[in-house]
Enzyme design. Structure first.
Site, PDB file in Angstrom:
ATOM      1  CB  ILE A   1      -7.857 -54.555  17.005  1.00 23.23           C
ATOM      2  CG1 ILE A   1      -8.934 -53.617  17.550  1.00 23.23           C
ATOM      3  CG2 ILE A   1      -8.076 -55.975  17.520  1.00 23.23           C
ATOM      4  CD1 ILE A   1     -10.329 -53.893  17.025  1.00 23.23           C
TER       5      ILE A   1
ATOM      6  CG  ASP B   1      -2.315 -52.888   7.660  1.00 20.46           C
ATOM      7  OD1 ASP B   1      -2.453 -52.057   6.747  1.00 20.46           O
ATOM      8  OD2 ASP B   1      -2.955 -52.832   8.722  1.00 20.46           O
TER       9      ASP B   1
ATOM     10  CB  CYS C   1     -12.415 -61.207  16.807  1.00 14.07           C
ATOM     11  SG  CYS C   1     -12.316 -62.753  17.717  1.00 14.07           S
TER      12      CYS C   1
ATOM     13  CG  ASP D   1     -16.970 -62.330  18.325  1.00 14.29           C
ATOM     14  OD1 ASP D   1     -17.805 -62.913  19.049  1.00 14.29           O
ATOM     15  OD2 ASP D   1     -16.768 -61.106  18.377  1.00 14.29           O
TER      16      ASP D   1
ATOM     17  CD  GLU E   1     -22.446 -60.707  13.106  1.00 15.66           C
ATOM     18  OE1 GLU E   1     -22.775 -59.722  13.805  1.00 15.66           O
ATOM     19  OE2 GLU E   1     -21.265 -61.064  12.973  1.00 15.66           O
TER      20      GLU E   1
ATOM     21  CG  HIS F   1     -20.366 -59.071  16.640  1.00 16.61           C
ATOM     22  ND1 HIS F   1     -20.784 -58.623  15.413  1.00 16.61           N
ATOM     23  CD2 HIS F   1     -19.259 -58.341  16.929  1.00 16.61           C
ATOM     24  CE1 HIS F   1     -19.975 -57.674  14.985  1.00 16.61           C
ATOM     25  NE2 HIS F   1     -19.046 -57.486  15.891  1.00 16.61           N
ATOM     26  CG  LEU F   2     -19.703 -62.672  22.836  1.00 15.77           C
ATOM     27  CD1 LEU F   2     -19.363 -63.811  23.779  1.00 15.77           C
ATOM     28  CD2 LEU F   2     -20.860 -61.854  23.385  1.00 15.77           C
ATOM     29  N   GLY F   3     -16.750 -59.448  20.611  1.00 14.18           N
ATOM     30  CA  GLY F   3     -15.446 -58.800  20.606  1.00 14.18           C
ATOM     31  C   GLY F   3     -15.352 -57.583  21.499  1.00 14.18           C
ATOM     32  CB  ALA F   4     -16.887 -54.358  21.478  1.00 12.96           C
TER      33      ALA F   4
END
Length: 525
Positions: free
Chosen positions: A151, A170, A229, A255, A260, A278-281
């Site tokens: 991502i 990273d 997100c 997000d 939750e 939590h709309l990421g997917a």
């Protein structure tokens, strides 16, 4: 025929894929934990999204379960250690919703840059507050990515297209991959110091939990904008709220949240926070993609033995599964051989691959060798949990690979270091693809392992073979094969004998009484 349960709402096409692949499937979304626990024992596979919680209790009741497939990335709703202990492969679909989640992060970045939700709400309320909603451009700004996997890499690509400068933190990002993506690898302090926008794209682990707290925020540029997100728990929410209130953070777009569903959160009251549930997917394309992918992956595993995107074992493609099969048998036999001869605590395991086998998926082979090694010593060892069990017990495991050195086109050697000794056993595959033992304790020999074997170490002296044959014959044990090896005339020797029946303890005792015998052990394969 393998049988799979789909316990969450998914595209109907997922069930069609299972049936097309010869897998029986039941679709039962909305089961209570009690209902799921009652029926899970019937199934070989379980396909889920985020609604089903696969707890240790459910896994304990899953007597036939072999694989759990999560349609999506996050597996917070699966007890992976419990699944691993039972030998259940846990898979996710990390690529199916990567674009959707990345696009949501970009959308959230635009939202905080131009205060779009707040401006929309104000305008629809009949106000016309142009001066209130003064935004900032993305062009020329520095974006800091925390996490640059699937991502994060897509976000980087989109941000570069917006003419942003992209920094990436990273630990697993190589210099070559960074150059390929066009991002600058930096450590976290440098990212905090330089970034105008920060987005998070990392899983929630012990290392990443609370990665953005009061200290981290204090190290950031004043007026930074933060987008998350990825996972709740990466940001300490009370610290973020304090920073929003004092102006250190200009805005945040979230997000995901620590708790939750997030129906009540102090951040919701702040005017510079954009929040989504939590709309990421949550796009039709992503939900279709992950449903199809999880059905394909579970089918591949149950029908062909292929393992893709597994979180608790080495991945093996369908092609590899076929090619690896004889090598897996060899690895298991080497492990079983060494494990049955090991009587004291194991400190270290060395696995060597030479020739053809060195170019194969050796992670899967090493897991199988460990499984064979630990099976005689421990209960409930399987291909999935063997590497974890070795790690938990402090057993150091190492692999080495190299080109063909000797006469054998493929060569695999397992060395076990215990508290008292170091023992090696090596094997190969002949043209018939049947495993052969070719070396034990540096003594060359050649033996195909049968179901019942007698292993003897002895002094190489005349008369031994006759005495050993007499003992076996006197007790009615028929010899199928008799294999010998020695390091030098009159030196150390090994006999490996296949017999037709299980060797009784009384016969072993008689063999051990022979004058030249140092060790005698019955082995089962």
């Amino acid at each position: 025929m393998p049988k799979v349960l789909i316990s969450d709402k998914m595209s109907p096409r997922a069930a069609e894929i299972f049936r097309e692949r010869g897998v029986e499937v039941d679709v039962k979304p909305g089961l209570s934990p009690e209902e799921l626990r009652e029926i899970i024992g019937e199934y070989d596979g379980l396909a889920i999204r985020s609604a089903t919680n696969v707890t240790a209790d459910i896994i304990a009741a899953a007597d036939n379960l072999k694989v759990i497939g999560r349609a999506g990335i996050g597996v917070d709703n699966v007890d992976i250690p419990a699944a691993t202990a039972r030998g259940i492969v846990v898979m996710n679909t990390p690529f199916g919703n990567a674009i959707t989640t990345a696009e949501h992060a970009i959308a959230m970045m635009f939202a905080v840059a131009r205060q779009i939700p707040q401006a929309s709400e104000s305008t629809k309320a009949g106000k016309w507050e142009k001066s209130r909603f003064m935004g900032v451009e993305l062009t020329g700004k520095v974006l800091g990515l925390i996490g640059c996997g699937n991502i994060g890499a897509i976000v980087a690509s989109r941000a570069i297209g917006l003419r942003m400068k992209v920094l990436a933190y990273d630990p697993f990002l190589s210099p070559e991959r960074a150059r390929e993506l066009g991002v600058e690898r930096v450590e976290l302090p440098a990212l905090f110091k330089r970034a105008d926008f920060i987005t998070l794209h990392t899983p929630l682990t012990d290392q990443t939990r609370n990665i953005i707290d009061a200290d981290a925020i204090a190290a950031m540029k004043k007026g930074v904008r933060i987008v998350n997100c990825a996972r709740g728990g990466l940001i300490v929410e009370k610290d973020l709220l304090a920073a929003l209130e004092n102006g250190q953070v200009a805005a945040a777009a979230l997000d995901v949240f620590e708790q939750e569903p997030a129906t009540d959160n102090p951040l919701f009251g702040h005017e510079n926070v954009v929040a989504t549930p939590h709309l990421g997917a949550s796009t039709s394309e992503a939900q279709e993609n992950v449903a199809l992918q999880v059905a394909e992956q579970i089918s591949d595993f149950l029908v062909e033995g292929a393992v893709r995107n597994a979180l608790n074992m080495a991945s093996v493609s369908a092609e590899e599964a076929t090619a690896l099969a004889p090598y897996m048998r060899l690895a298991e036999q080497l492990g079983l051989f060494a494990g049955q001869l090991t009587e004291t605590g194991i400190k270290e395991v060395e696995i060597e691959y030479e020739g053809v086998v060195a170019d194969l998926n050796t992670k899967a082979l090493s897991a199988m060798a460990l499984c064979g090694l630990l099976t005689p010593l421990l209960s409930s060892v399987n291909l999935v949990n063997a590497p974890n069990i070795a790690k938990e017990r402090g057993i150091r495991v190492s692999e080495t690979k190299g080109p063909q050195q000797g006469a054998y086109h493929t060569y695999m050697r397992l060395t076990v270091v215990t508290e008292k000794q170091r023992r090696s056993v090596a094997g190969t595959l002949f043209s018939d693809l049947n495993p052969r033992i070719i070396q034990v304790k540096d003594i060359n020999m050649e033996a195909e392992l049968g179901h019942h074997m007698l292993y003897v170490t002895n002094e190489d002296k005349p008369g031994f073979i006759g005495m050993l044959g007499t003992v076996l014959g006197d007790h009615g044990l028929n010899i199928a094969t008799f294999n010998l090896g020695r390091n030098a005339p009159h030196g150390d020797a090994i006999a490996l004998i296949e017999v037709d029946e299980k060797i009784p303890d009384a016969v072993l005792a008689k063999v051990r009484e022979l004058p030249m015998v140092r060790q005698a052990k019955a082995l089962e394969f």
